[in-house]
Design a protein around this motif. Structure first.
Motif, PDB file in Angstrom:
ATOM      1  N   ASN A  24     -54.756 -36.192 -69.397  1.00 25.72           N
ATOM      2  CA  ASN A  24     -55.195 -37.243 -69.671  1.00 25.72           C
ATOM      3  C   ASN A  24     -55.169 -38.922 -69.551  1.00 25.72           C
ATOM      4  OD1 ASN A  24     -56.942 -35.342 -70.382  1.00 25.72           O
ATOM      5  ND2 ASN A  24     -56.089 -34.812 -72.238  1.00 25.72           N
ATOM      6  N   ILE A  25     -54.300 -38.694 -68.842  1.00 20.32           N
ATOM      7  CA  ILE A  25     -53.452 -40.134 -68.331  1.00 20.32           C
ATOM      8  C   ILE A  25     -55.033 -41.054 -67.198  1.00 20.32           C
ATOM      9  CG2 ILE A  25     -52.429 -41.969 -67.217  1.00 20.32           C
ATOM     10  CD1 ILE A  25     -51.123 -41.597 -70.304  1.00 20.32           C
ATOM     11  N   ASP A  26     -54.984 -39.578 -66.201  1.00 22.04           N
ATOM     12  CA  ASP A  26     -55.199 -40.020 -65.520  1.00 22.04           C
ATOM     13  C   ASP A  26     -57.123 -40.104 -65.424  1.00 22.04           C
ATOM     14  OD1 ASP A  26     -53.469 -40.132 -63.219  1.00 22.04           O
ATOM     15  OD2 ASP A  26     -52.936 -38.084 -62.647  1.00 22.04           O
ATOM     16  N   ARG A  27     -57.246 -38.465 -66.490  1.00 23.57           N
ATOM     17  CA  ARG A  27     -58.832 -39.217 -66.551  1.00 23.57           C
ATOM     18  C   ARG A  27     -59.573 -40.100 -67.460  1.00 23.57           C
ATOM     19  NH1 ARG A  27     -56.751 -33.901 -68.623  1.00 23.57           N
ATOM     20  NH2 ARG A  27     -58.542 -32.551 -67.073  1.00 23.57           N
ATOM     21  N   ALA A  28     -58.175 -41.193 -68.561  1.00 29.33           N
ATOM     22  CA  ALA A  28     -58.477 -42.197 -69.147  1.00 29.33           C
ATOM     23  C   ALA A  28     -59.168 -43.065 -68.319  1.00 29.33           C
ATOM     24  CB  ALA A  28     -57.367 -42.719 -69.810  1.00 29.33           C
ATOM     25  N   GLU A  29     -58.365 -42.967 -67.026  1.00 25.42           N
ATOM     26  CA  GLU A  29     -58.274 -44.903 -65.646  1.00 25.42           C
ATOM     27  C   GLU A  29     -59.962 -44.034 -64.663  1.00 25.42           C
ATOM     28  OE1 GLU A  29     -57.464 -47.490 -63.620  1.00 25.42           O
ATOM     29  OE2 GLU A  29     -56.276 -46.945 -65.197  1.00 25.42           O
ATOM     30  N   LYS A  30     -60.061 -42.597 -64.839  1.00 24.75           N
ATOM     31  CA  LYS A  30     -61.129 -42.711 -64.870  1.00 24.75           C
ATOM     32  C   LYS A  30     -61.777 -43.029 -65.129  1.00 24.75           C
ATOM     33  CE  LYS A  30     -62.548 -38.275 -61.994  1.00 24.75           C
ATOM     34  NZ  LYS A  30     -62.983 -36.598 -61.269  1.00 24.75           N
ATOM     35  N   MET A  31     -62.569 -42.205 -65.738  1.00 24.40           N
ATOM     36  CA  MET A  31     -63.065 -43.001 -67.414  1.00 24.40           C
ATOM     37  C   MET A  31     -63.719 -44.541 -67.406  1.00 24.40           C
ATOM     38  SD  MET A  31     -64.925 -40.538 -68.001  1.00 24.40           S
ATOM     39  CE  MET A  31     -64.694 -39.036 -66.557  1.00 24.40           C
ATOM     40  N   PHE A  32     -62.310 -45.156 -67.690  1.00 19.98           N
ATOM     41  CA  PHE A  32     -62.561 -46.911 -67.137  1.00 19.98           C
ATOM     42  C   PHE A  32     -62.564 -46.822 -66.263  1.00 19.98           C
ATOM     43  CE2 PHE A  32     -60.522 -50.908 -68.114  1.00 19.98           C
ATOM     44  CZ  PHE A  32     -61.417 -51.625 -69.378  1.00 19.98           C
ATOM     45  N   THR A  33     -62.020 -46.715 -65.026  1.00 19.88           N
ATOM     46  CA  THR A  33     -62.655 -47.187 -64.069  1.00 19.88           C
ATOM     47  C   THR A  33     -64.867 -47.119 -63.571  1.00 19.88           C
ATOM     48  OG1 THR A  33     -60.303 -46.747 -62.973  1.00 19.88           O
ATOM     49  CG2 THR A  33     -62.982 -47.011 -60.809  1.00 19.88           C
ATOM     50  N   TYR A  34     -64.927 -45.972 -64.186  1.00 18.16           N
ATOM     51  CA  TYR A  34     -66.766 -45.626 -64.075  1.00 18.16           C
ATOM     52  C   TYR A  34     -67.260 -46.745 -65.178  1.00 18.16           C
ATOM     53  CZ  TYR A  34     -65.863 -41.458 -62.073  1.00 18.16           C
ATOM     54  OH  TYR A  34     -65.395 -40.060 -61.667  1.00 18.16           O
ATOM     55  N   VAL A  35     -66.551 -47.080 -66.175  1.00 16.18           N
ATOM     56  CA  VAL A  35     -66.888 -48.225 -67.002  1.00 16.18           C
ATOM     57  C   VAL A  35     -67.032 -49.615 -66.293  1.00 16.18           C
ATOM     58  CG1 VAL A  35     -66.342 -49.791 -68.947  1.00 16.18           C
ATOM     59  CG2 VAL A  35     -66.518 -47.182 -69.139  1.00 16.18           C
ATOM     60  N   LEU A  36     -66.103 -50.007 -65.564  1.00 14.79           N
ATOM     61  CA  LEU A  36     -65.819 -51.296 -64.461  1.00 14.79           C
ATOM     62  C   LEU A  36     -66.660 -51.140 -63.658  1.00 14.79           C
ATOM     63  CD1 LEU A  36     -62.128 -51.022 -64.447  1.00 14.79           C
ATOM     64  CD2 LEU A  36     -63.365 -52.508 -65.627  1.00 14.79           C
ATOM     65  N   ASN A  37     -67.083 -50.430 -62.825  1.00 12.60           N
ATOM     66  CA  ASN A  37     -68.115 -49.548 -61.758  1.00 12.60           C
ATOM     67  C   ASN A  37     -69.781 -49.951 -62.652  1.00 12.60           C
ATOM     68  OD1 ASN A  37     -66.719 -50.183 -60.215  1.00 12.60           O
ATOM     69  ND2 ASN A  37     -64.895 -48.226 -60.267  1.00 12.60           N
ATOM     70  N   ASN A  38     -69.724 -49.662 -63.901  1.00 14.50           N
ATOM     71  CA  ASN A  38     -71.164 -49.218 -63.756  1.00 14.50           C
ATOM     72  C   ASN A  38     -71.280 -47.888 -63.214  1.00 14.50           C
ATOM     73  OD1 ASN A  38     -73.220 -50.378 -66.193  1.00 14.50           O
ATOM     74  ND2 ASN A  38     -74.470 -50.598 -64.617  1.00 14.50           N
TER      75      ASN A  38
END
Length: 128
Positions: A24-38
């Motif tokens: 879930n550490i990697d998943r959290a980074e992935k989800m936040f990257t989606y936010v950053l990139n809209n």
């Protein structure tokens, strides 16, 4: 002094290993990257079906832009940490903007699907 240094190294080693074994550490980074990139579609697809029934995709659009209107331009975020909040594991990071710091908090279900992602006051994720 040498024993204290070794103990500190062991403590750091155990912390790093604990984080790298939690997917879930990697998943959290992935989800936040989606936010950053809209990337609204990707963010929505990462959500639990329970949450999808309560959230419309258009509500996820421009989350970062809205935060930047209040806090200034996004600059960076810290490494992810795991915290226990109300009996649930939460994955948190400190986000630096030009004019402020916020916390980002991500929670997943047992299947690794996102239950929520939220920008919160940084004090909400700081350890006492």
């Amino acid at each position: 002094m040498k024993k204290l240094f070794i103990a500190l190294l062991l403590g750091c080693s155990l912390t790093v290993n604990a984080q790298t074994t939690d997917p879930n550490i990697d998943r959290a980074e992935k989800m936040f990257t989606y936010v950053l990139n809209n990337q609204v579609d990707s963010l929505y697809e990462g959500m639990s079906d329970k949450v999808k029934g309560m959230v419309q995709k258009n509500q996820l659009d421009g989350v970062l832009a809205k935060a930047e209107q209040m806090a200034g331009k996004y600059q960076s975020h810290s490494a992810w940490e795991v915290q226990e909040m109300m009996g649930q594991k939460a994955y948190v990071s400190t986000v630096k903007f030009e004019n402020a710091e916020l916390g980002v908090l991500v929670v997943f279900d047992a299947d690794g699907k996102m239950l929520g992602i939220q920008l919160v006051p940084v004090d909400a994720i700081k350890k006492a």
